[in-house]
Design a protein around this motif. Structure first.
Motif, mmCIF file in Angstrom:
data_model
loop_
_atom_site.group_PDB
_atom_site.id
_atom_site.type_symbol
_atom_site.label_atom_id
_atom_site.label_comp_id
_atom_site.label_asym_id
_atom_site.label_seq_id
_atom_site.Cartn_x
_atom_site.Cartn_y
_atom_site.Cartn_z
ATOM 1 N N GLY A 28 13.329 2.609 -4.715
ATOM 2 C CA GLY A 28 14.449 1.610 -4.084
ATOM 3 C C GLY A 28 13.762 1.408 -2.431
ATOM 4 N N LEU A 29 13.557 -0.114 -2.298
ATOM 5 C CA LEU A 29 13.081 -0.455 -0.903
ATOM 6 C C LEU A 29 14.029 0.088 -0.152
ATOM 7 N N PRO A 71 16.715 -2.315 -11.480
ATOM 8 C CA PRO A 71 16.123 -3.121 -10.189
ATOM 9 C C PRO A 71 16.522 -2.661 -8.909
ATOM 10 N N GLN A 72 17.435 -1.801 -8.955
ATOM 11 C CA GLN A 72 17.777 -1.253 -7.305
ATOM 12 C C GLN A 72 17.103 -0.054 -7.064
ATOM 13 N N PHE A 102 3.120 0.116 -2.693
ATOM 14 C CA PHE A 102 4.249 -0.989 -2.753
ATOM 15 C C PHE A 102 5.174 -0.722 -4.005
ATOM 16 N N MET A 103 4.448 -0.482 -5.074
ATOM 17 C CA MET A 103 5.156 -0.357 -6.279
ATOM 18 C C MET A 103 6.237 1.009 -6.272
ATOM 19 N N VAL A 136 9.191 0.292 -4.286
ATOM 20 C CA VAL A 136 10.182 -0.451 -4.970
ATOM 21 C C VAL A 136 10.757 0.425 -6.087
ATOM 22 N N ILE A 171 11.497 -1.640 -13.085
ATOM 23 C CA ILE A 171 12.359 -2.556 -12.170
ATOM 24 C C ILE A 171 13.119 -3.455 -13.188
ATOM 25 N N PHE A 172 12.701 -3.511 -14.542
ATOM 26 C CA PHE A 172 13.517 -4.125 -15.425
ATOM 27 C C PHE A 172 14.977 -3.512 -15.861
ATOM 28 N N PHE A 210 6.052 0.933 -13.732
ATOM 29 C CA PHE A 210 6.715 0.168 -12.751
ATOM 30 C C PHE A 210 7.622 -0.969 -13.152
ATOM 31 N N ILE A 211 6.844 -1.909 -13.999
ATOM 32 C CA ILE A 211 7.513 -3.102 -14.438
ATOM 33 C C ILE A 211 8.672 -2.488 -14.928
#
Lengths: 335, 284
Positions: free
Chosen positions: B232-233, B278-279, B225-226, B229, B274-275, B270-271
């Protein structure tokens, strides 16, 4: 504060439960149910505003391990360790929440970031096995009998009262939040973040506030669960599995009603116990299987949970009105 | 260069190939149907059991078990869409994710009831190969090549077939495409079947490297999942590249530190991504 009266009455009535001297097994189930309910209440505080977390296990774990490590290595009593653990859980919530909200991580992305956080805590607990016992788990040191109370190690009845107080704190927090402007702001944020911010709602601050409360309640549940069981392991206190179980309880009971997560906890515990009796050794598989089926069915047919069902029964007039207005009964707040 | 580091880098690339298939499958389903299958890794687990059962229990040749695994998983993907996802298409995304989370429990529970929690091994191991100074597991190399072939086949399907074009178009704009005569319901079904089939292919590649048990999905599900994301989903190419990036982080992290901490590093990375973006890392 008329709404507080039923809560106070319920707590007073429930406080008398140990006086009936129920069997230990029943006491054990009730205590577990209360603590599960507390974790679910914490989760639903955020979940009902569309802040869906798949990592609440992280808060249980941070708090429980903080408390247990302080006790085992520094001899700090859980009476102090539990509050410190709760603060640590809230801190973890802030650490995770602030950048998420500041940088507008929402929806799927937020859910997956929390999922990662839950896994990080689980793996860290496993990796730091010299202190935490890794996946084998750890046991808080037994206190000598005369110091048992000071070490928060007491009988089932004593723990019932502690758990009851913690559960009441959760419901009280829910109520206070509902009566504050924050809950209105959060509903607006869940509806449309940009619109909410354009009318002067401080989106980041409101979200962070509810996250701190939610993480703190989950942390309280985690620390007390560990202290009650006198056993901690990473699978049951962190990671995706336990996080989804918390979600399941809150959803099944109904996350939009303060009493929903408690109903959910009773369902979960009841289901678990009847399956344990019915299936014996094949219990783990059967439990997961039935959780899953129920979760899917709830999502398909009863997304507001059991509490949502009661709500609708109670207010047929409201339903008639909304039906007349062309609204869908049990409409979901978007999230 | 240090041969051990070289080996770690090589293993990272091979690992990336393994991550890539489920990432492509998830991205395909998300891009088209707009629903995250939280139970994707558990679908892969079912596929692993299918191969193990057909090969070890029924005594089928391994190749036949592999070939059978794909349609089984494609059918499972269809079933998941029809029973769980389709009725929830209009529901809030969170309800959709939670329902597929329920399926995760169902599959884990069913696997536990049917196969118990024992670890099952296929017992297939190809001889290691020597590439210059380093040794590479032949099984991993074969799985890597198969993963690349699978990805290439998916690309060709999306690029050169009529249905593939419709799938890409729906992923880009789901309002306009129905007006152009594309039936989204049918496209959703096809995407779900292909997504299931990719899970089946991933299962074939994983079952030769990992023992199967009901919770094996939890060991690679979260990171899948990570990666999605991060890329980009719904972004296929981004997910594909991110899979290799994550593979390299995990394996070199294992080289510098240890395997567990390498996953912590990967999740923190990963985190951070995202920060900062985010896209997704590779968003245009």
């Amino acid at each position: 504060m008329s709404g507080l009266l039923p809560l106070a009455a319920a707590v007073a009535a429930l406080a008398a439960v140990p006086l009936l001297s129920p069997p230990d097994y029943v006491m054990h189930l009730l205590i577990t149910a209360l603590l599960t309910a507390l974790a679910g209440t914490g989760w639903a505080m955020m979940g009902r505003f569309g802040l869906v977390s798949f990592g609440h296990g992280a808060f249980l774990g941070v708090s429980a391990y903080t408390m247990a490590l302080l006790w085992n290595f520094f001899g700090l009593s859980p009476w102090i360790g539990v509050p410190i653990g709760v603060v640590a859980a809230a801190g973890a919530g802030a650490l995770l929440g602030y950048p998420c909200f500041r940088l507008r991580v929402v929806g799927h992305y937020f859910a997956l970031v929390t999922l990662a956080a839950g896994e990080i805590v689980r793996i860290l607990v496993t990796a730091l096995r010299e202190y935490t016992g890794g996946s084998l788990g750890m046991t808080p040191n037994q206190a000598p009998p005369d110091a048992a109370f000071a070490a928060m190690q007491f009988s089932k009845a004593g723990f019932w009262w502690v758990a009851l107080a913690a559960w009441a704190v959760g419901l009280l927090a829910w109520r206070l939040l509902d009566r504050s402007m924050s809950s209105k702001a959060l509903v607006a944020i869940a509806e449309d973040e940009d619109a909410a911010s354009s009318i002067g709602i401080q989106v980041t601050r409101e979200k962070l506030k509810v996250t701190l409360i939610s993480a703190a309640l989950a942390g309280l549940a985690g620390a007390l669960t560990a202290q009650y069981r006198m056993y901690l392991n990473p699978e049951s206190l962190a990671g995706l599995g336990i996080s989804l179980q918390i979600v399941f309880g809150a959803i099944a009971g109904g996350m939009y009603s303060p009493i929903g997560p408690t109903i959910g906890a009773l369902i979960t515990i009841g289901l678990e116990e009847s399956l344990r009796i019915g299936f014996g050794t094949e219990f783990t598989g059967a439990a997961a299987f039935s959780y899953g089926i129920l979760l899917v069915l709830f999502m398909l047919f009863l997304p507001r949970g059991i509490a949502g069902l009661l709500e609708r029964r109670q207010r047929p007039a409201a339903r008639a009105r909304s039906a007349a207005a062309g609204a869908v009964p049990a409409a979901q707040p978007p999230g | 260069m240090d041969p051990f580091l070289l080996e770690a880098l090589l293993n990272g690339v091979l690992l990336g190939g393994v991550f890539a298939l489920p990432v492509l499958g998830l991205n395909l389903v998300f891009g088209v149907v707009d629903v995250v299958w939280l139970c994707y890794a558990e679908l892969v687990m079912v596929g692993m059991y299918a191969v193990w059962f057909l090969h070890v229990q029924m005594g089928w040749p391994l190749a036949l078990a592999f070939v059978t695994c794909l349609p089984i998983l494609a059918a499972l993907g269809l079933l998941l869409h029809l029973l769980v996802v389709r009725p929830l298409l209009a529901a809030p995304p969170i309800n959709q994710v939670l329902a597929t989370g329920g399926v995760l429990f169902v599959l884990q529970g069913a696997a536990t009831l049917v196969f118990s929690t024992d670890f099952r091994s296929l017992g297939v191991e190809m001889p290691p190969m020597e590439l210059g100074e380093v040794f590479v597991s032949g099984t991993k190399l074969a799985a890597f090549v198969a993963a690349l072939l699978g990805a290439a086949a998916l690309w060709a399907f999306l690029k050169f077939t009529y249905v593939g074009t419709a799938i890409r178009a729906i992923a880009r704009d789901r309002e306009v495409m129905p007006l152009m005569g594309v039936d989204p319901k049918r496209i959703y079904l096809i995407a779900s079947a292909v997504g299931g089939g990719l899970a089946g292919l991933a299962a074939c590649l994983l079952v030769v490297q990992l023992d199967v048990h009901p919770f094996v999905g939890l060991s690679f599900g979260p990171i899948t999942f990570m990666i999605c994301v991060m890329g980009g989903l719904g972004n296929m190419l981004g997910g594909f590249l991110a899979a290799f990036l994550m593979g390299l982080i995990v394996s070199t992290g294992g080289f510098w530190w240890n395997t567990e901490m390498s996953y912590v590093v990967a999740f923190l990375f990963f985190i951070l991504v995202i920060f900062l973006r985010p896209q997704g890392l590779f968003a245009r």
